[in-house]
Scaffold this motif. Structure first.
Motif, PDB file in Angstrom:
ATOM      1  N   VAL A 122       0.832  -1.210   0.000  1.00  0.00           N
ATOM      2  CA  VAL A 122       0.000   0.000   0.000  1.00  0.00           C
ATOM      3  C   VAL A 122       0.865   1.258   0.000  1.00  0.00           C
ATOM      4  CG1 VAL A 122      -1.598   1.361   1.402  1.00  0.00           C
ATOM      5  CG2 VAL A 122      -2.020  -1.066   1.050  1.00  0.00           C
ATOM      6  N   MET A 123       1.900   1.279   0.837  1.00  0.00           N
ATOM      7  CA  MET A 123       2.748   2.458   0.916  1.00  0.00           C
ATOM      8  C   MET A 123       3.548   2.672  -0.363  1.00  0.00           C
ATOM      9  SD  MET A 123       1.846   3.557   3.846  1.00  0.00           S
ATOM     10  CE  MET A 123       3.002   4.880   4.174  1.00  0.00           C
ATOM     11  N   ASN A 124       4.002   1.597  -0.994  1.00  0.00           N
ATOM     12  CA  ASN A 124       4.738   1.728  -2.255  1.00  0.00           C
ATOM     13  C   ASN A 124       3.850   2.298  -3.348  1.00  0.00           C
ATOM     14  OD1 ASN A 124       7.118   0.759  -1.186  1.00  0.00           O
ATOM     15  ND2 ASN A 124       6.869  -1.321  -1.963  1.00  0.00           N
ATOM     16  N   ARG A 125       2.611   1.837  -3.415  1.00  0.00           N
ATOM     17  CA  ARG A 125       1.697   2.356  -4.425  1.00  0.00           C
ATOM     18  C   ARG A 125       1.393   3.830  -4.179  1.00  0.00           C
ATOM     19  NH1 ARG A 125      -1.175  -0.842  -7.990  1.00  0.00           N
ATOM     20  NH2 ARG A 125      -0.598  -3.051  -7.926  1.00  0.00           N
ATOM     21  N   ALA A 126       1.255   4.199  -2.915  1.00  0.00           N
ATOM     22  CA  ALA A 126       1.015   5.607  -2.595  1.00  0.00           C
ATOM     23  C   ALA A 126       2.219   6.460  -3.000  1.00  0.00           C
ATOM     24  CB  ALA A 126       0.733   5.754  -1.105  1.00  0.00           C
ATOM     25  N   ARG A 127       3.406   5.972  -2.676  1.00  0.00           N
ATOM     26  CA  ARG A 127       4.620   6.718  -3.005  1.00  0.00           C
ATOM     27  C   ARG A 127       4.763   6.866  -4.521  1.00  0.00           C
ATOM     28  NH1 ARG A 127       7.479   4.791   0.609  1.00  0.00           N
ATOM     29  NH2 ARG A 127       8.112   2.880  -0.448  1.00  0.00           N
ATOM     30  N   ASP A 128       4.429   5.823  -5.275  1.00  0.00           N
ATOM     31  CA  ASP A 128       4.509   5.892  -6.730  1.00  0.00           C
ATOM     32  C   ASP A 128       3.551   6.937  -7.301  1.00  0.00           C
ATOM     33  OD1 ASP A 128       6.375   3.901  -6.667  1.00  0.00           O
ATOM     34  OD2 ASP A 128       4.994   2.284  -7.224  1.00  0.00           O
ATOM     35  N   VAL A 157       1.946  10.361  -3.101  1.00  0.00           N
ATOM     36  CA  VAL A 157       1.118  10.616  -1.928  1.00  0.00           C
ATOM     37  C   VAL A 157       1.823  10.098  -0.688  1.00  0.00           C
ATOM     38  CG1 VAL A 157      -1.098  10.141  -0.811  1.00  0.00           C
ATOM     39  CG2 VAL A 157      -0.983  10.439  -3.281  1.00  0.00           C
ATOM     40  N   GLY A 158       1.725  10.857   0.399  1.00  0.00           N
ATOM     41  CA  GLY A 158       2.200  10.349   1.677  1.00  0.00           C
ATOM     42  C   GLY A 158       3.464  11.011   2.173  1.00  0.00           C
ATOM     43  N   SER A 159       3.528  11.204   3.476  1.00  0.00           N
ATOM     44  CA  SER A 159       4.693  11.811   4.102  1.00  0.00           C
ATOM     45  C   SER A 159       5.265  10.904   5.184  1.00  0.00           C
ATOM     46  CB  SER A 159       4.310  13.164   4.721  1.00  0.00           C
ATOM     47  OG  SER A 159       3.254  13.010   5.647  1.00  0.00           O
ATOM     48  N   ILE A 160       4.875   9.611   5.153  1.00  0.00           N
ATOM     49  CA  ILE A 160       5.370   8.642   6.134  1.00  0.00           C
ATOM     50  C   ILE A 160       6.344   7.683   5.459  1.00  0.00           C
ATOM     51  CG2 ILE A 160       4.743   6.755   7.689  1.00  0.00           C
ATOM     52  CD1 ILE A 160       2.094   8.108   8.143  1.00  0.00           C
ATOM     53  N   GLN A 161       7.506   7.516   6.053  1.00  0.00           N
ATOM     54  CA  GLN A 161       8.499   6.573   5.566  1.00  0.00           C
ATOM     55  C   GLN A 161       8.819   5.583   6.677  1.00  0.00           C
ATOM     56  OE1 GLN A 161      11.876   8.870   4.296  1.00  0.00           O
ATOM     57  NE2 GLN A 161      10.629  10.304   3.115  1.00  0.00           N
ATOM     58  N   PHE A 162       9.220   4.391   6.285  1.00  0.00           N
ATOM     59  CA  PHE A 162       9.555   3.358   7.260  1.00  0.00           C
ATOM     60  C   PHE A 162      11.057   3.125   7.307  1.00  0.00           C
ATOM     61  CE2 PHE A 162       5.105   2.434   6.530  1.00  0.00           C
ATOM     62  CZ  PHE A 162       4.649   2.070   7.794  1.00  0.00           C
ATOM     63  N   GLU A 163      11.541   2.848   8.510  1.00  0.00           N
ATOM     64  CA  GLU A 163      12.945   2.495   8.677  1.00  0.00           C
ATOM     65  C   GLU A 163      13.087   0.975   8.681  1.00  0.00           C
ATOM     66  OE1 GLU A 163      14.427   4.533  12.107  1.00  0.00           O
ATOM     67  OE2 GLU A 163      14.498   6.441  11.018  1.00  0.00           O
ATOM     68  N   GLU A 164      14.329   0.500   8.635  1.00  0.00           N
ATOM     69  CA  GLU A 164      14.574  -0.934   8.503  1.00  0.00           C
ATOM     70  C   GLU A 164      14.030  -1.736   9.673  1.00  0.00           C
ATOM     71  OE1 GLU A 164      18.623  -1.831   7.726  1.00  0.00           O
ATOM     72  OE2 GLU A 164      18.689  -0.751   5.814  1.00  0.00           O
ATOM     73  N   ASN A 165      14.000  -1.149  10.865  1.00  0.00           N
ATOM     74  CA  ASN A 165      13.529  -1.893  12.038  1.00  0.00           C
ATOM     75  C   ASN A 165      12.023  -1.773  12.245  1.00  0.00           C
ATOM     76  OD1 ASN A 165      13.299   0.751  12.936  1.00  0.00           O
ATOM     77  ND2 ASN A 165      14.216   0.341  14.942  1.00  0.00           N
ATOM     78  N   GLY A 166      11.321  -1.158  11.286  1.00  0.00           N
ATOM     79  CA  GLY A 166       9.867  -1.010  11.403  1.00  0.00           C
ATOM     80  C   GLY A 166       9.440   0.310  11.992  1.00  0.00           C
ATOM     81  N   GLY A 167      10.404   1.160  12.385  1.00  0.00           N
ATOM     82  CA  GLY A 167      10.072   2.496  12.866  1.00  0.00           C
ATOM     83  C   GLY A 167       9.601   3.377  11.724  1.00  0.00           C
ATOM     84  N   ILE A 168       9.081   4.537  12.078  1.00  0.00           N
ATOM     85  CA  ILE A 168       8.577   5.440  11.048  1.00  0.00           C
ATOM     86  C   ILE A 168       9.263   6.799  11.129  1.00  0.00           C
ATOM     87  CG2 ILE A 168       6.315   4.363  10.815  1.00  0.00           C
ATOM     88  CD1 ILE A 168       5.176   6.553  12.596  1.00  0.00           C
ATOM     89  N   VAL A 169       9.309   7.440   9.969  1.00  0.00           N
ATOM     90  CA  VAL A 169       9.777   8.819   9.859  1.00  0.00           C
ATOM     91  C   VAL A 169       8.630   9.622   9.275  1.00  0.00           C
ATOM     92  CG1 VAL A 169      11.450  10.390   8.817  1.00  0.00           C
ATOM     93  CG2 VAL A 169      12.139   8.063   9.451  1.00  0.00           C
TER      94      VAL A 169
END
Length: 210
Positions: free
Chosen positions: A107-113, A116-128
């Motif tokens: 879902v997030m990849n499709r939004a980014r493509d 859309v969206g200002s949320i990114q995920f880090e490798e450990n599952g955290g968010i930016v």
């Protein structure tokens, strides 16, 4: 920003700065339409995998107890076998971070493509979370960080307006905080559906969350 009133759009804003009216909070909007609870299966730790399953069962039980809602529990692997045309008919509650639930990543990849969206995920599952209005980023990547947020499910036509609610965290304590403690009735012993009242479109928990 321009001090000029205008009509609100029903669709998401491709600039990523504002969200359309269909995807604002509160979080309970996820259940205003038929929905599925999708449990991630990719955790490498058995205890975390059990936690993902128990959160899905917990939320499903409360939906039934509070509103006689029969909710389908399905894994991310099982949902992959369902035609997209069918998936588009439902809102989705996604349990787990992208490392644990492949549908969060999808879902997030499709939004980014689609910009859309200002949320990114880090490798450990955290968010930016990026605040594009002021150009700042905030990181939430500690073991006790949990998060829920609503997000548009961009799959096909924009006007379909389907949405997802991501229920995730970095560690098991973070998952517990947003999956159970935020999902429990707000005024016990009253019986209310999960995330009803006072839960906005996104919440991030941490060490100070009780």
């Amino acid at each position: 920003k321009t001090n000029i009133w205008g009509l609100c759009s029903k669709n998401w804003d491709k600039s990523g700065i504002e969200r359309g009216s269909k995807f604002y909070g509160p979080a309970r909007q996820i259940s205003r339409h038929p929905f599925l609870i999708v449990i991630g299966t990719n955790s490498t730790l058995p205890s975390t995998q059990n936690k993902l399953v128990s959160i899905g069962q917990y939320l499903s039980t409360w939906y039934y107890a509070a509103a006689d809602t029969f909710t389908r529990l399905i894994t991310d692997v099982q949902l992959k076998t369902v035609p997209i045309s069918v998936v588009q008919q439902y809102n989705l509650i996604l349990i787990g971070n992208p490392n644990q639930n492949s549908w969060v990543k999808e879902v997030m990849n499709r939004a980014r493509d689609n910009g859309v969206g200002s949320i990114q995920f880090e490798e450990n599952g955290g968010i930016v979370i990026e605040d594009k209005g002021v150009g700042e980023k905030r990181e939430f990547n500690q073991g006790k960080n949990g998060y829920i947020f609503t997000f548009p499910m961009i799959w096909g036509k924009e006007e379909e307006g389907r949405m997802v609610l991501v229920v995730g965290g970095v560690g098991e304590e973070g998952l517990e905080s947003v999956g159970v403690r935020l999902g429990e009735p707000t005024v016990p012993p009253m019986t209310r559906v999960p995330y009803s009242n006072m839960v906005p479109d996104y919440v991030v928990t941490g060490e100070e969350f009780e």
